[in-house]
Design an enzyme around this catalytic site. Structure first.
Site, PDB file in Angstrom:
ATOM      1  N   ASN A 112     -58.979 103.683 -58.453  1.00 44.80           N
ATOM      2  CA  ASN A 112     -58.848 104.629 -57.933  1.00 44.80           C
ATOM      3  C   ASN A 112     -58.708 104.850 -56.420  1.00 44.80           C
ATOM      4  O   ASN A 112     -58.885 105.380 -55.608  1.00 44.80           O
ATOM      5  CB  ASN A 112     -60.581 105.735 -57.859  1.00 44.80           C
ATOM      6  CG  ASN A 112     -61.275 104.579 -57.366  1.00 44.80           C
ATOM      7  OD1 ASN A 112     -60.973 103.696 -57.087  1.00 44.80           O
ATOM      8  ND2 ASN A 112     -62.779 105.353 -57.930  1.00 44.80           N
ATOM      9  N   ASP A 142     -60.029 107.397 -62.013  1.00 43.06           N
ATOM     10  CA  ASP A 142     -60.966 106.868 -61.918  1.00 43.06           C
ATOM     11  C   ASP A 142     -61.612 106.625 -62.764  1.00 43.06           C
ATOM     12  O   ASP A 142     -61.670 107.199 -64.403  1.00 43.06           O
ATOM     13  CB  ASP A 142     -61.923 107.654 -61.147  1.00 43.06           C
ATOM     14  CG  ASP A 142     -63.232 107.531 -60.648  1.00 43.06           C
ATOM     15  OD1 ASP A 142     -63.725 107.426 -61.308  1.00 43.06           O
ATOM     16  OD2 ASP A 142     -63.333 107.165 -59.179  1.00 43.06           O
ATOM     17  N   LYS A 165     -68.889  96.824 -54.910  1.00 42.28           N
ATOM     18  CA  LYS A 165     -69.168  95.575 -54.833  1.00 42.28           C
ATOM     19  C   LYS A 165     -70.221  94.508 -53.766  1.00 42.28           C
ATOM     20  O   LYS A 165     -70.577  94.041 -53.764  1.00 42.28           O
ATOM     21  CB  LYS A 165     -68.206  94.491 -55.002  1.00 42.28           C
ATOM     22  CG  LYS A 165     -66.842  94.368 -53.703  1.00 42.28           C
ATOM     23  CD  LYS A 165     -66.062  92.951 -53.481  1.00 42.28           C
ATOM     24  CE  LYS A 165     -64.881  93.256 -52.627  1.00 42.28           C
ATOM     25  NZ  LYS A 165     -64.433  92.235 -52.260  1.00 42.28           N
ATOM     26  N   SER A 210     -70.653  87.264 -61.787  1.00 40.47           N
ATOM     27  CA  SER A 210     -70.818  86.567 -60.637  1.00 40.47           C
ATOM     28  C   SER A 210     -71.657  85.767 -60.496  1.00 40.47           C
ATOM     29  O   SER A 210     -73.060  86.366 -61.463  1.00 40.47           O
ATOM     30  CB  SER A 210     -71.117  87.845 -60.063  1.00 40.47           C
ATOM     31  OG  SER A 210     -71.971  87.448 -58.527  1.00 40.47           O
ATOM     32  N   ALA A 211     -71.478  84.978 -60.458  1.00 47.64           N
ATOM     33  CA  ALA A 211     -72.725  84.104 -59.918  1.00 47.64           C
ATOM     34  C   ALA A 211     -74.548  84.772 -58.975  1.00 47.64           C
ATOM     35  O   ALA A 211     -75.426  84.456 -59.509  1.00 47.64           O
ATOM     36  CB  ALA A 211     -73.224  83.256 -58.819  1.00 47.64           C
ATOM     37  N   TYR A 236     -76.818  95.723 -56.868  1.00 45.22           N
ATOM     38  CA  TYR A 236     -75.435  95.047 -57.204  1.00 45.22           C
ATOM     39  C   TYR A 236     -75.544  94.148 -58.543  1.00 45.22           C
ATOM     40  O   TYR A 236     -74.972  94.770 -59.691  1.00 45.22           O
ATOM     41  CB  TYR A 236     -74.312  94.800 -56.296  1.00 45.22           C
ATOM     42  CG  TYR A 236     -73.129  94.268 -56.586  1.00 45.22           C
ATOM     43  CD1 TYR A 236     -72.385  94.312 -57.440  1.00 45.22           C
ATOM     44  CD2 TYR A 236     -73.290  92.040 -56.447  1.00 45.22           C
ATOM     45  CE1 TYR A 236     -70.859  94.010 -57.631  1.00 45.22           C
ATOM     46  CE2 TYR A 236     -72.400  91.489 -56.389  1.00 45.22           C
ATOM     47  CZ  TYR A 236     -71.347  92.565 -57.557  1.00 45.22           C
ATOM     48  OH  TYR A 236     -69.722  91.846 -57.523  1.00 45.22           O
ATOM     49  N   LYS A 278     -74.225  93.794 -62.643  1.00 40.13           N
ATOM     50  CA  LYS A 278     -73.084  92.825 -63.567  1.00 40.13           C
ATOM     51  C   LYS A 278     -73.992  92.247 -64.656  1.00 40.13           C
ATOM     52  O   LYS A 278     -73.101  92.288 -65.601  1.00 40.13           O
ATOM     53  CB  LYS A 278     -73.187  91.869 -61.974  1.00 40.13           C
ATOM     54  CG  LYS A 278     -71.807  92.306 -61.080  1.00 40.13           C
ATOM     55  CD  LYS A 278     -70.497  92.151 -61.711  1.00 40.13           C
ATOM     56  CE  LYS A 278     -69.563  92.987 -61.298  1.00 40.13           C
ATOM     57  NZ  LYS A 278     -68.673  93.817 -61.684  1.00 40.13           N
ATOM     58  N   ASN A 287     -69.330  89.079 -46.480  1.00 40.88           N
ATOM     59  CA  ASN A 287     -69.094  87.438 -46.424  1.00 40.88           C
ATOM     60  C   ASN A 287     -69.007  86.756 -45.245  1.00 40.88           C
ATOM     61  O   ASN A 287     -68.234  87.652 -44.661  1.00 40.88           O
ATOM     62  CB  ASN A 287     -68.246  87.695 -47.556  1.00 40.88           C
ATOM     63  CG  ASN A 287     -68.654  87.904 -49.337  1.00 40.88           C
ATOM     64  OD1 ASN A 287     -70.543  88.131 -48.706  1.00 40.88           O
ATOM     65  ND2 ASN A 287     -68.478  88.774 -49.694  1.00 40.88           N
ATOM     66  N   LEU A 288     -68.921  85.399 -45.555  1.00 40.11           N
ATOM     67  CA  LEU A 288     -68.999  84.400 -43.941  1.00 40.11           C
ATOM     68  C   LEU A 288     -67.161  84.239 -43.946  1.00 40.11           C
ATOM     69  O   LEU A 288     -66.592  85.063 -42.704  1.00 40.11           O
ATOM     70  CB  LEU A 288     -69.497  83.032 -44.672  1.00 40.11           C
ATOM     71  CG  LEU A 288     -68.947  81.905 -43.636  1.00 40.11           C
ATOM     72  CD1 LEU A 288     -69.640  82.106 -42.332  1.00 40.11           C
ATOM     73  CD2 LEU A 288     -69.198  81.070 -44.100  1.00 40.11           C
TER      74      LEU A 288
HETATM   75  N1  LIG Z   1     -65.027  89.083 -54.299  1.00 44.81           N
HETATM   76  C1  LIG Z   1     -66.220  88.741 -54.522  1.00 44.81           C
HETATM   77  O1  LIG Z   1     -67.228  87.563 -53.702  1.00 44.81           O
HETATM   78  C2  LIG Z   1     -66.245  88.955 -55.939  1.00 44.81           C
HETATM   79  C3  LIG Z   1     -67.405  88.156 -56.569  1.00 44.81           C
HETATM   80  C4  LIG Z   1     -67.989  88.235 -57.879  1.00 44.81           C
HETATM   81  C5  LIG Z   1     -67.775  89.028 -59.067  1.00 44.81           C
HETATM   82  N2  LIG Z   1     -67.010  89.909 -58.311  1.00 44.81           N
HETATM   83  C6  LIG Z   1     -66.347  91.099 -58.724  1.00 44.81           C
HETATM   84  O2  LIG Z   1     -65.057  91.234 -58.662  1.00 44.81           O
HETATM   85  C7  LIG Z   1     -64.574  92.462 -59.878  1.00 44.81           C
HETATM   86  C8  LIG Z   1     -63.106  92.019 -58.211  1.00 44.81           C
HETATM   87  O3  LIG Z   1     -63.708  92.708 -56.919  1.00 44.81           O
HETATM   88  P1  LIG Z   1     -62.992  92.531 -55.744  1.00 44.81           P
HETATM   89  O4  LIG Z   1     -63.552  91.850 -54.759  1.00 44.81           O
HETATM   90  O5  LIG Z   1     -61.826  92.277 -56.158  1.00 44.81           O
HETATM   91  O6  LIG Z   1     -63.018  93.391 -55.117  1.00 44.81           O
HETATM   92  P2  LIG Z   1     -62.394  95.193 -54.998  1.00 44.81           P
HETATM   93  O7  LIG Z   1     -63.178  96.193 -54.530  1.00 44.81           O
HETATM   94  O8  LIG Z   1     -61.164  94.434 -53.815  1.00 44.81           O
HETATM   95  O9  LIG Z   1     -61.207  95.317 -55.792  1.00 44.81           O
HETATM   96  C9  LIG Z   1     -62.308  96.382 -56.748  1.00 44.81           C
HETATM   97  C10 LIG Z   1     -61.354  97.923 -56.822  1.00 44.81           C
HETATM   98  O10 LIG Z   1     -61.285  98.527 -58.525  1.00 44.81           O
HETATM   99  C11 LIG Z   1     -61.269  99.492 -57.571  1.00 44.81           C
HETATM  100  N3  LIG Z   1     -62.531 100.862 -57.900  1.00 44.81           N
HETATM  101  C12 LIG Z   1     -63.215 100.323 -57.754  1.00 44.81           C
HETATM  102  N4  LIG Z   1     -64.305 101.861 -58.739  1.00 44.81           N
HETATM  103  C13 LIG Z   1     -63.159 101.842 -59.433  1.00 44.81           C
HETATM  104  C14 LIG Z   1     -63.311 103.167 -60.563  1.00 44.81           C
HETATM  105  N5  LIG Z   1     -64.458 103.495 -60.607  1.00 44.81           N
HETATM  106  N6  LIG Z   1     -62.020 103.490 -60.693  1.00 44.81           N
HETATM  107  C15 LIG Z   1     -61.412 102.768 -61.113  1.00 44.81           C
HETATM  108  N7  LIG Z   1     -60.925 101.843 -59.770  1.00 44.81           N
HETATM  109  C16 LIG Z   1     -62.241 101.760 -59.341  1.00 44.81           C
HETATM  110  C17 LIG Z   1     -61.489  99.381 -56.042  1.00 44.81           C
HETATM  111  O11 LIG Z   1     -60.350 100.952 -55.791  1.00 44.81           O
HETATM  112  C18 LIG Z   1     -60.988  98.563 -56.130  1.00 44.81           C
HETATM  113  O12 LIG Z   1     -59.174  97.813 -56.320  1.00 44.81           O
HETATM  114  C19 LIG Z   1     -65.384  93.420 -59.352  1.00 44.81           C
HETATM  115  O13 LIG Z   1     -66.014  93.386 -60.654  1.00 44.81           O
HETATM  116  C20 LIG Z   1     -66.737  92.517 -58.518  1.00 44.81           C
HETATM  117  O14 LIG Z   1     -67.997  92.646 -58.892  1.00 44.81           O
HETATM  118  C21 LIG Z   1     -66.718  89.905 -56.917  1.00 44.81           C
END
Ligand SMILES: NC(=O)c1ccc[n+]([C@@H]2O[C@H](COP(=O)([O-])OP(=O)(O)OC[C@H]3O[C@@H](n4cnc5c(N)ncnc54)[C@H](O)[C@@H]3O)[C@@H](O)[C@H]2O)c1
Length: 335
Positions: free
Chosen positions: A34, A60, A86, A126-127, A150, A154, A203-204
Site C-alpha cells: 500500500n 492494502d 513495525k 522478529s527476535a 508490535y 508478531k 534504531n541505531l
Molecule cells: N526492519 C527490522 O528491523 C525488522 C526486524 C524484525 C522483523 N521485521 C519485520 O519484517 C517485515 C518487513 O519490515 P521492513 O523493515 O521491510 O518494513 P518496511 O516498513 O520497510 O516494509 C513494510 C512494507 O509493508 C507495507 N505495508 C504495511 N502495511 C500494509 C498493508 N496493510 N497492506 C499493504 N502493504 C502494507 C509498507 O508500505 C512497507 O512497504 C515486517 O513484517 C517487520 O515487522 C523487521
C-alpha cells in the site's frame, strides 16, 4: 519452471532487497504494497538494479477485495508476507492500529491464500518474540513473550500460523525470526525508509546516519551500565543482503521439502552500540558525537541468535560483518 512469488510489503526495506535476491535466484517475484512506508519509485529502483521489470500492484491487506484481485490475476506458488507496521514506540501509542494492520491483515491474506490453494507461506517474524532472553545465544526453542503491541502482533502471527498449519497440513509455513537488519544493497538505490518520513528513527543505524548527515547534532546512547563488555547494549546486526538471501534459502527449502520451519536469521554475534559507532566513524570519516544517557525503558542488555539451526536446515550463514553493514548504509545514505 519459474515460481511466482507474492511479496506483501515488497516495496519496503526487507521486501525490496529480497525481491532483488529472488529474481537473481530465478524466482518471479511480484509486489503487493500500500506504499504507506515505501517510496512510490521503489519498483523502478529495483528494475534499475536487476535489469528486469519489477511487477507490482498497489493494494492494502485490509482490503480483501484488493487481495482477491491480485490472486485472481496471478498464479502464485508462494507468498512471503513482509507487510506490517513495525514501530515499537508507535505501537505503544496506537496498539489498535497495529492489531488491525498486522493481525487482521494477516487473517485476510490467509483467507485468500486458502481460497486460491497456495501452499507455501513465509512469515516475517522478529527476535522481539523472545522478549527478555533467558539465555544467549538465543535458540528457536527459547521461551516466547512480548513487551509491546508490535511484539504481540508478531507472536500472535506466529501462533495463528501454527494453529492454521494443524488445520491445513498441506500449507507449508516458514517463520523467519530476524535479528537486527541493517545495511543496503551495493547500488545504494534501496532506501530503508521513504524520503520525507517524519517519524523519528528508533534504531541505531538510522540515528547514526542522521548525525553523520548533520540532521542531528549528536547521538544518544541509552545506558553504559549493562552487564556487557563495554556496558552498552549488544545486538545481533545482520546485513540486509544476507537477510534477503536467507529468504531465498527458506523458500527453496519449503518448496523442495514440503516441511515447515522456524529459524533465526542473524549472524550469531553480539555487537555493542559503541563498537557500531566506532565502525561507522571509520567508514564514514565522520566524527559522530554521542551522549550517554540512562537506559531506555524496555531495552534489554544483550540479544543475539543461535544460528546453528539456520545453517543445519537451510545452509544459511551470514557472510558480511559490521564493516560492510556500516559502509553500505553510509553509501546508500549519500545517494
Ligand atoms: N526492519 C527490522 O528491523 C525488522 C526486524 C524484525 C522483523 N521485521 C519485520 O519484517 C517485515 C518487513 O519490515 P521492513 O523493515 O521491510 O518494513 P518496511 O516498513 O520497510 O516494509 C513494510 C512494507 O509493508 C507495507 N505495508 C504495511 N502495511 C500494509 C498493508 N496493510 N497492506 C499493504 N502493504 C502494507 C509498507 O508500505 C512497507 O512497504 C515486517 O513484517 C517487520 O515487522 C523487521
Amino acid at each position: 519452471m519459474t515460481h511466482k512469488i507474492l511479496l506483501t510489503g515488497g516495496a519496503g526495506y526487507i521486501g525490496a532487497h529480497t525481491f532483488v535476491a529472488l529474481q537473481a535466484a530465478g524466482f518471479s517475484p511480484f509486489i503487493f504494497d500500500n506504499f504507506s512506508n515505501a517510496d512510490k519509485d521503489t519498483p523502478e529502483r529495483i528494475a534499475s538494479i536487476t535489469g528486469q521489470t519489477a511487477p507490482w500492484v498497489k493494494g492494502d491487506l485490509l482490503d480483501k477485495t484488493a487481495i482477491e484481485r491480485v490472486f485472481a490475476d496471478n498464479d502464485f506458488d508462494a507468498v512471503i508476507h513482509f507487510a506490517a507496521k513495525k514501530s515499537v514506540a508507535d505501537s505503544v501509542h496506537r496498539p489498535l492500529d497495529y492489531f488491525e494492520n498486522n493481525c487482521v491483515g494477516l487473517i485476510n491474506l490467509l483467507e485468500v491464500i486458502e481460497k486460491y490453494s497456495v501452499k507455501t507461506f513465509v512469515f516475517s517474524s522478529s527476535a522481539t518474540v523472545y522478549g527478555t532472553p533467558q539465555r544467549l545465544p538465543i535458540p528457536e526453542t527459547a521461551t516466547l513473550s512480548f513487551a509491546n503491541p508490535y511484539g504481540f502482533t508478531k507472536l500472535v502471527g506466529e501462533q495463528m500460523l501454527a494453529q492454521i498449519s494443524l488445520a491445513q497440513p498441506e500449507l507449508t509455513v516458514g517463520i523467519l525470526r530476524y535479528f537486527n537488519p541493517v545495511g543496503a544493497h551495493a547500488s545504494g538505490l534501496l532506501l530503508q525508509a521513504p524520503r520525507g518520513n517524519a517519524a523519528p528513527p528508533e534504531n541505531l543505524m538510522p540515528r547514526m546516519l542522521e548525525v553523520a548527515r548533520g540532521q542531528n547534532p549528536y547521538l544518544t546512547v541509552y545506558g553504559d551500565d549493562y552487564d556487557t563488555p563495554d556496558g552498552t547494549g549488544l545486538r545481533d546486526y545482520i546485513h540486509i543482503t544476507d537477510l534477503a538471501r536467507g529468504h531465498v534459502l527458506s523458500l527453496q527449502n519449503l518448496l523442495q521439502s514440503g516441511e515447515g520451519h522456524t529459524v533465526n536469521l542473524g549472524t550469531g554475534n553480539g555487537y555493542s552500540v559503541l563498537e557500531m559507532i566506532e565502525c561507522f566513524k571509520k567508514v564514514s570519516q565522520k566524527d559522530l558525537t554521542y551522549r550517554i544517557v540512562p537506559r531506555r525503558a524496555g531495552d534489554i542488555a544483550s540479544c543475539y541468535a543461535d544460528v546453528s539451526l539456520a545453517f543445519a536446515l537451510l545452509g544459511f550463514k551470514a557472510e558480511f560483518g559490521l564493516l560492510e553493514m556500516c559502509a553500505s548504509s553510509w553509501n546508500a545514505a549519500q545517494m
